[in-house]
Design a protein around this motif. Structure first.
Motif, PDB file in Angstrom:
ATOM      1  N   HIS A   1       0.838  -1.215   0.000  1.00  0.00           N
ATOM      2  CA  HIS A   1       0.000   0.000   0.000  1.00  0.00           C
ATOM      3  C   HIS A   1       0.871   1.262   0.000  1.00  0.00           C
ATOM      4  O   HIS A   1       0.558   2.253  -0.660  1.00  0.00           O
ATOM      5  CB  HIS A   1      -0.928  -0.013   1.214  1.00  0.00           C
ATOM      6  CG  HIS A   1      -1.807   1.189   1.322  1.00  0.00           C
ATOM      7  ND1 HIS A   1      -2.875   1.431   0.487  1.00  0.00           N
ATOM      8  CD2 HIS A   1      -1.754   2.254   2.176  1.00  0.00           C
ATOM      9  CE1 HIS A   1      -3.455   2.560   0.815  1.00  0.00           C
ATOM     10  NE2 HIS A   1      -2.794   3.092   1.830  1.00  0.00           N
ATOM     11  N   ALA A   2       1.994   1.205   0.726  1.00  0.00           N
ATOM     12  CA  ALA A   2       2.878   2.369   0.832  1.00  0.00           C
ATOM     13  C   ALA A   2       3.572   2.683  -0.485  1.00  0.00           C
ATOM     14  O   ALA A   2       4.053   3.804  -0.683  1.00  0.00           O
ATOM     15  CB  ALA A   2       3.916   2.130   1.929  1.00  0.00           C
ATOM     16  N   LEU A   3       3.642   1.705  -1.402  1.00  0.00           N
ATOM     17  CA  LEU A   3       4.249   1.964  -2.710  1.00  0.00           C
ATOM     18  C   LEU A   3       3.361   2.866  -3.571  1.00  0.00           C
ATOM     19  O   LEU A   3       3.779   3.297  -4.646  1.00  0.00           O
ATOM     20  CB  LEU A   3       4.527   0.638  -3.435  1.00  0.00           C
ATOM     21  CG  LEU A   3       5.724  -0.145  -2.902  1.00  0.00           C
ATOM     22  CD1 LEU A   3       5.819  -1.503  -3.585  1.00  0.00           C
ATOM     23  CD2 LEU A   3       7.017   0.633  -3.106  1.00  0.00           C
ATOM     24  N   ALA A   4       2.150   3.125  -3.100  1.00  0.00           N
ATOM     25  CA  ALA A   4       1.272   4.080  -3.778  1.00  0.00           C
ATOM     26  C   ALA A   4       1.082   5.323  -2.919  1.00  0.00           C
ATOM     27  O   ALA A   4       0.126   6.086  -3.110  1.00  0.00           O
ATOM     28  CB  ALA A   4      -0.080   3.429  -4.067  1.00  0.00           C
ATOM     29  N   ASP A   5       1.992   5.549  -1.976  1.00  0.00           N
ATOM     30  CA  ASP A   5       1.885   6.686  -1.067  1.00  0.00           C
ATOM     31  C   ASP A   5       1.917   8.005  -1.845  1.00  0.00           C
ATOM     32  O   ASP A   5       2.567   8.111  -2.892  1.00  0.00           O
ATOM     33  CB  ASP A   5       3.033   6.660  -0.053  1.00  0.00           C
ATOM     34  CG  ASP A   5       2.782   7.555   1.150  1.00  0.00           C
ATOM     35  OD1 ASP A   5       2.345   7.040   2.189  1.00  0.00           O
ATOM     36  OD2 ASP A   5       3.020   8.776   1.044  1.00  0.00           O
ATOM     37  N   SER A   6       1.225   8.999  -1.319  1.00  0.00           N
ATOM     38  CA  SER A   6       1.191  10.309  -1.970  1.00  0.00           C
ATOM     39  C   SER A   6       2.488  11.079  -1.808  1.00  0.00           C
ATOM     40  O   SER A   6       2.675  12.133  -2.413  1.00  0.00           O
ATOM     41  CB  SER A   6       0.036  11.145  -1.396  1.00  0.00           C
ATOM     42  OG  SER A   6       0.209  11.334  -0.003  1.00  0.00           O
ATOM     43  N   ASN A   7       3.406  10.543  -0.999  1.00  0.00           N
ATOM     44  CA  ASN A   7       4.703  11.182  -0.767  1.00  0.00           C
ATOM     45  C   ASN A   7       5.801  10.298  -1.344  1.00  0.00           C
ATOM     46  O   ASN A   7       5.969   9.147  -0.922  1.00  0.00           O
ATOM     47  CB  ASN A   7       4.896  11.397   0.731  1.00  0.00           C
ATOM     48  CG  ASN A   7       6.190  12.125   1.053  1.00  0.00           C
ATOM     49  OD1 ASN A   7       7.255  11.524   1.091  1.00  0.00           O
ATOM     50  ND2 ASN A   7       6.097  13.422   1.290  1.00  0.00           N
ATOM     51  N   LEU A   8       6.562  10.837  -2.293  1.00  0.00           N
ATOM     52  CA  LEU A   8       7.611  10.040  -2.928  1.00  0.00           C
ATOM     53  C   LEU A   8       8.719   9.659  -1.954  1.00  0.00           C
ATOM     54  O   LEU A   8       9.372   8.627  -2.114  1.00  0.00           O
ATOM     55  CB  LEU A   8       8.208  10.809  -4.112  1.00  0.00           C
ATOM     56  CG  LEU A   8       7.586  10.509  -5.480  1.00  0.00           C
ATOM     57  CD1 LEU A   8       8.137  11.457  -6.534  1.00  0.00           C
ATOM     58  CD2 LEU A   8       7.831   9.068  -5.885  1.00  0.00           C
ATOM     59  N   GLY A   9       8.939  10.485  -0.935  1.00  0.00           N
ATOM     60  CA  GLY A   9       9.945  10.159   0.062  1.00  0.00           C
ATOM     61  C   GLY A   9       9.626   8.861   0.780  1.00  0.00           C
ATOM     62  O   GLY A   9      10.513   8.053   1.072  1.00  0.00           O
ATOM     63  N   VAL A  10       8.341   8.645   1.063  1.00  0.00           N
ATOM     64  CA  VAL A  10       7.916   7.399   1.692  1.00  0.00           C
ATOM     65  C   VAL A  10       8.165   6.228   0.747  1.00  0.00           C
ATOM     66  O   VAL A  10       8.672   5.176   1.152  1.00  0.00           O
ATOM     67  CB  VAL A  10       6.426   7.463   2.088  1.00  0.00           C
ATOM     68  CG1 VAL A  10       5.934   6.107   2.596  1.00  0.00           C
ATOM     69  CG2 VAL A  10       6.200   8.537   3.151  1.00  0.00           C
ATOM     70  N   ARG A  11       7.843   6.411  -0.519  1.00  0.00           N
ATOM     71  CA  ARG A  11       8.048   5.339  -1.500  1.00  0.00           C
ATOM     72  C   ARG A  11       9.529   4.972  -1.598  1.00  0.00           C
ATOM     73  O   ARG A  11       9.881   3.794  -1.711  1.00  0.00           O
ATOM     74  CB  ARG A  11       7.530   5.777  -2.875  1.00  0.00           C
ATOM     75  CG  ARG A  11       6.044   6.046  -2.926  1.00  0.00           C
ATOM     76  CD  ARG A  11       5.570   6.089  -4.373  1.00  0.00           C
ATOM     77  NE  ARG A  11       4.254   6.710  -4.515  1.00  0.00           N
ATOM     78  CZ  ARG A  11       3.492   6.604  -5.588  1.00  0.00           C
ATOM     79  NH1 ARG A  11       3.915   5.909  -6.637  1.00  0.00           N
ATOM     80  NH2 ARG A  11       2.316   7.206  -5.659  1.00  0.00           N
ATOM     81  N   ARG A  12      10.392   5.969  -1.589  1.00  0.00           N
ATOM     82  CA  ARG A  12      11.827   5.692  -1.670  1.00  0.00           C
ATOM     83  C   ARG A  12      12.284   4.841  -0.493  1.00  0.00           C
ATOM     84  O   ARG A  12      13.060   3.888  -0.650  1.00  0.00           O
ATOM     85  CB  ARG A  12      12.621   6.996  -1.695  1.00  0.00           C
ATOM     86  CG  ARG A  12      12.413   7.862  -2.915  1.00  0.00           C
ATOM     87  CD  ARG A  12      13.378   9.040  -2.914  1.00  0.00           C
ATOM     88  NE  ARG A  12      12.876  10.150  -3.697  1.00  0.00           N
ATOM     89  CZ  ARG A  12      12.420  11.288  -3.191  1.00  0.00           C
ATOM     90  NH1 ARG A  12      12.406  11.479  -1.879  1.00  0.00           N
ATOM     91  NH2 ARG A  12      11.977  12.249  -3.980  1.00  0.00           N
ATOM     92  N   LYS A  13      11.834   5.223   0.699  1.00  0.00           N
ATOM     93  CA  LYS A  13      12.240   4.485   1.904  1.00  0.00           C
ATOM     94  C   LYS A  13      11.729   3.050   1.879  1.00  0.00           C
ATOM     95  O   LYS A  13      12.422   2.121   2.306  1.00  0.00           O
ATOM     96  CB  LYS A  13      11.735   5.207   3.162  1.00  0.00           C
ATOM     97  CG  LYS A  13      12.536   6.439   3.547  1.00  0.00           C
ATOM     98  CD  LYS A  13      12.043   7.009   4.863  1.00  0.00           C
ATOM     99  CE  LYS A  13      12.980   8.114   5.382  1.00  0.00           C
ATOM    100  NZ  LYS A  13      13.033   9.277   4.486  1.00  0.00           N
ATOM    101  N   VAL A  14      10.523   2.860   1.366  1.00  0.00           N
ATOM    102  CA  VAL A  14       9.956   1.507   1.281  1.00  0.00           C
ATOM    103  C   VAL A  14      10.769   0.665   0.303  1.00  0.00           C
ATOM    104  O   VAL A  14      11.100  -0.495   0.589  1.00  0.00           O
ATOM    105  CB  VAL A  14       8.477   1.562   0.853  1.00  0.00           C
ATOM    106  CG1 VAL A  14       7.958   0.157   0.535  1.00  0.00           C
ATOM    107  CG2 VAL A  14       7.634   2.188   1.958  1.00  0.00           C
TER     108      VAL A  14
END
Length: 377
Positions: free
Chosen positions: A194-207
């Motif tokens: 679910h986090a790979l569709a996060d509205s924040n790219l920073g979160v996606r990078r960390k995941v």
């Protein structure tokens, strides 16, 4: 005075060289007697000792945490206290002191302060710093049920809180089979997908970074012995070995170094690669990299995810690590992988650069792309 004098030597020197009173008595002796008689209350104040000798870091940790949980203080004061606390526990010894000072339950409560997202952010930062590359703190935090509190924060409204939650979870899971197993039990793979569709790219990078680290640490062909009967039980390693007979029968046992605290619970490391395939995470990563990808996986706040090279590099690395591992056959999404191969061989995102392919732009060797293509045959 010589810099290598011990505290005892300095004390002795101070007593010997203390000035004398008019009656020939040492001034130190006189002051001592006055304190004993109660005539020097100014010297009985504990704050004076702290001013001279300085507070211990454990004391400072307690004081900062005391401010952090004090609801009568301003949020600014509490955040500053947590920031100071985080700097203190950057030292591993201080982080390990949190257990003996009974601080972990306090941080679990701070993480659940849903009406105070800024406090939650700082608390998650502390947890990540305390457990990063610290096997003892990782084991203790897991024992206190930290993952059950952190995972819901991946759905928090505040992007910074989601980001810090990923940071803390990454620190807990590092080379910690029991934590990865518990993470899976609590629905962690679904949360990351679910986090790979996060509205924040920073979160996606960390995941994406976390996923690659979990793949790398997964012992596909582990040389470590594992007894299934010990699953979930604490294994106490033998800390002594009797020295071989070398003519000295009285030689005491030689202590052996303790193993990592994260390995004391005998849990087989979950198959991370299989989890990524079965929970659709691999499919999500590929989709996010395709020019004609669908929905929020390929777009983030109106921006094409492929335009963020940092994310692209991390996502492609996860895919290459997974497909490059020697593991049992997995049901790979071959059609989508073929599309990704064509994208990697296609033009770079930055049209101005002198690079010829998207793979080159990401620093990916074309031999790796060839190897990926073979996986689609």
């Amino acid at each position: 005075m010589a810099g290598n004098r011990t505290a005892d030597e300095l004390l002795k020197w101070g007593l010997e060289h203390a000035p004398m009173t008019e009656d020939g008595q040492s001034s130190v002796t006189q002051v001592t007697s006055e304190i004993a008689a109660g005539r020097r209350p100014d010297l009985q104040d504990p704050a004076l000792y702290n001013a001279i000798m300085g507070k211990s870091e454990a004391q400072m940790m307690q004081e900062e945490l005391g401010v952090a949980v004090d609801m009568s203080r301003s949020e600014t004061d509490r955040l500053t206290a947590l920031d100071n606390f985080e700097m203190l526990i950057e030292q591993v010894d201080n982080a390990n002191t949190m257990e003996s000072l009974q601080m972990w339950p306090v941080f679990l409560k701070l993480l659940q302060s849903h009406q105070e997202p800024e406090i939650q952010v700082q608390a998650a930062w502390v947890v990540g710093t305390a457990t990063q590359n610290n096997d003892k703190a990782q084991a203790v935090a897991l024992h206190h049920g930290i993952l059950k509190v952190l995972l819901p924060l991946l759905d928090a409204h505040k992007p910074e809180l989601r980001s810090k939650a990923v940071y803390a979870i990454s620190a807990i899971l590092g080379h910690h089979p029991a934590a990865v197993a518990q993470f899976a039990e609590f629905g962690g793979w679904e949360k990351l997908n679910h986090a790979l569709a996060d509205s924040n790219l920073g979160v996606r990078r960390k995941v994406a970074f976390l996923l690659n680290q979990l793949l790398i640490q997964d012992p596909l062909e582990s040389s470590e012995s594992f007894d299934e009967t010990e699953t979930g039980k604490h294994s106490v390693p033998n800390t002594q070995v009797v020295a071989k007979d070398n003519g000295n029968a009285n030689m005491p046992p030689v202590p052996l170094e303790q193993g990592p605290a994260t390995k004391k619970i005998k849990v087989k490391h979950p198959d991370v690669g299989r989890a990524l395939v079965e929970h659709g995470i691999l499919d999500s990563l590929i989709t996010s990299l395709l020019p004609e990808g669908s929905g929020s996986l390929a777009v983030c706040n109106g921006q094409a995810v492929r335009s963020d090279i940092d994310y692209d590099e991390k996502a492609v690395q996860v895919i290459l690590t997974l497909t490059g591992q020697q593991r049992a056959t997995l049901p790979l999404p071959k059609a989508k992988l073929q599309q990704l191969v064509q994208v990697l061989r296609g033009p770079p995102v930055d049209k101005i650069s002198n690079l010829q392919t998207f793979a080159e732009e990401l620093g990916v060797d074309l031999k790796s792309v060839d190897a990926l293509e073979k996986k689609t045959e």
